[in-house]
Enzyme design. Sequence first.
Site, mmCIF file in Angstrom:
data_model
loop_
_atom_site.group_PDB
_atom_site.id
_atom_site.type_symbol
_atom_site.label_atom_id
_atom_site.label_comp_id
_atom_site.label_asym_id
_atom_site.label_seq_id
_atom_site.Cartn_x
_atom_site.Cartn_y
_atom_site.Cartn_z
ATOM 1 N N HIS A 200 -6.509 -12.286 -1.213
ATOM 2 C CA HIS A 200 -5.732 -11.822 -2.364
ATOM 3 C C HIS A 200 -5.803 -12.891 -3.451
ATOM 4 O O HIS A 200 -5.990 -12.602 -4.622
ATOM 5 C CB HIS A 200 -4.279 -11.571 -1.939
ATOM 6 C CG HIS A 200 -3.382 -11.233 -3.085
ATOM 7 N ND1 HIS A 200 -2.880 -12.180 -3.937
ATOM 8 C CD2 HIS A 200 -2.919 -10.045 -3.546
ATOM 9 C CE1 HIS A 200 -2.135 -11.596 -4.876
ATOM 10 N NE2 HIS A 200 -2.143 -10.295 -4.656
ATOM 11 N N GLY A 201 -5.617 -14.145 -3.037
ATOM 12 C CA GLY A 201 -5.831 -15.259 -3.952
ATOM 13 C C GLY A 201 -4.595 -15.775 -4.677
ATOM 14 O O GLY A 201 -4.633 -16.862 -5.249
ATOM 15 N N ASP A 202 -3.507 -15.001 -4.655
ATOM 16 C CA ASP A 202 -2.271 -15.447 -5.343
ATOM 17 C C ASP A 202 -1.082 -14.830 -4.611
ATOM 18 O O ASP A 202 -0.216 -14.188 -5.205
ATOM 19 C CB ASP A 202 -2.310 -14.995 -6.813
ATOM 20 C CG ASP A 202 -1.229 -15.670 -7.653
ATOM 21 O OD1 ASP A 202 -0.540 -16.577 -7.140
ATOM 22 O OD2 ASP A 202 -1.057 -15.275 -8.824
ATOM 23 N N LEU A 203 -1.086 -15.045 -3.297
ATOM 24 C CA LEU A 203 -0.194 -14.263 -2.436
ATOM 25 C C LEU A 203 1.175 -14.923 -2.285
ATOM 26 O O LEU A 203 1.461 -15.577 -1.297
ATOM 27 C CB LEU A 203 -0.854 -14.069 -1.058
ATOM 28 C CG LEU A 203 -0.188 -13.038 -0.146
ATOM 29 C CD1 LEU A 203 -0.116 -11.673 -0.807
ATOM 30 C CD2 LEU A 203 -0.942 -12.930 1.174
ATOM 31 N N ASN A 207 4.066 -10.846 -5.322
ATOM 32 C CA ASN A 207 2.785 -10.161 -5.480
ATOM 33 C C ASN A 207 2.497 -9.174 -4.351
ATOM 34 O O ASN A 207 1.341 -8.840 -4.085
ATOM 35 C CB ASN A 207 1.650 -11.165 -5.664
ATOM 36 C CG ASN A 207 1.573 -11.645 -7.110
ATOM 37 O OD1 ASN A 207 2.209 -11.057 -7.986
ATOM 38 N ND2 ASN A 207 0.804 -12.684 -7.363
#
Length: 294
Positions: A200-203, A207
């Site tokens: 996801h990268g920005d969890l 979010n």
Amino acid sequence: MPLPQPLAEHLGRVLTEKLHEPVQVRDARPVAGGSINDAFRLHTNAGEFFVKTNTADCYPSPFVSEERGLGILREAGALRVPEVLAQGEVDGTTFLLLEFIAQEEEDRDFQARFGRALARLHRSTNNSFGLGHDNYIGLLPQVNTPHKDWVEFLVQCRLEPLVKMARDNGRIHPGDTIRFERLYARLPALLPPEMPALLHGDLWKHNYLASANGEPVLIDPAVYYGHREMDLAMTKLFGGFDREFYEAYNNEEPLVPGWEERVELCNLYPLLVHLNLFGGSYADRVGSVLRKYV
Ligand code: ADP
């Protein structure tokens, strides 16, 4: 800021075309919770929709990469993501129009379901770390140049660019710039090898959503193929994920023992993101993590 009227009218036309019926936006209520954009819940004669807006200062628009990121996550088939109906720009305001996700309180099994689903997402792999295109994390550009080696990717595409940005803006303690250099040399010994995993990268806790039927839904990603401990670590940066989440993840796709001791190391990247976006006490947090390793 309220939703500009010309944009509301444009969204009505976009929805009319998409749904093959006349659609009018009756009302746009601000939604709280985002960190970067303005967000609205749209009430129309054809149901509810969600729109995020911003000024067109960043090029390319972060909403272009958000649409692509949501598409990549959707294709992996492990977790629900909102359908993207349109993105674009009207009179200097960029927008991303999404399916509206009705939300419910998390039920007892929600966190375990989410943990299992995230583990399944992370099974989506690739032949290198990175991605075919650059994107954003928040409003910061995120370089995704493919690398075969995780540590090389982490250093060249994640840490170095943000350390440089912080240094150029006088936001990082000078000694910490040198500590980062020393840390880079130690990283291969500190991080266990993993296959590239779709992240996801920005969890963080704002979010994901718990949909009305209990499904976890991912929003606002900064996707790339990376070391899966990056997503796990990010869940711990501001908390909000339960023990059941981690247990279920580990049952589905066990993590390399000791992963919890690597959380702070992995979180140097999101800390640098916050340092560059917000400054303040993040410089001290970065420094105290560095001193544990260097
Ligand atoms: P930002 O990009 O500013 O961080 P987010 O994408 O996180 O904005 O959205 C802000 C808030 O709006 C979220 O915390 C969530 O509560 C809500 N939200 C986001 N996407 C949807 C959606 N598709 N349907 C309903 N609510 C949403």
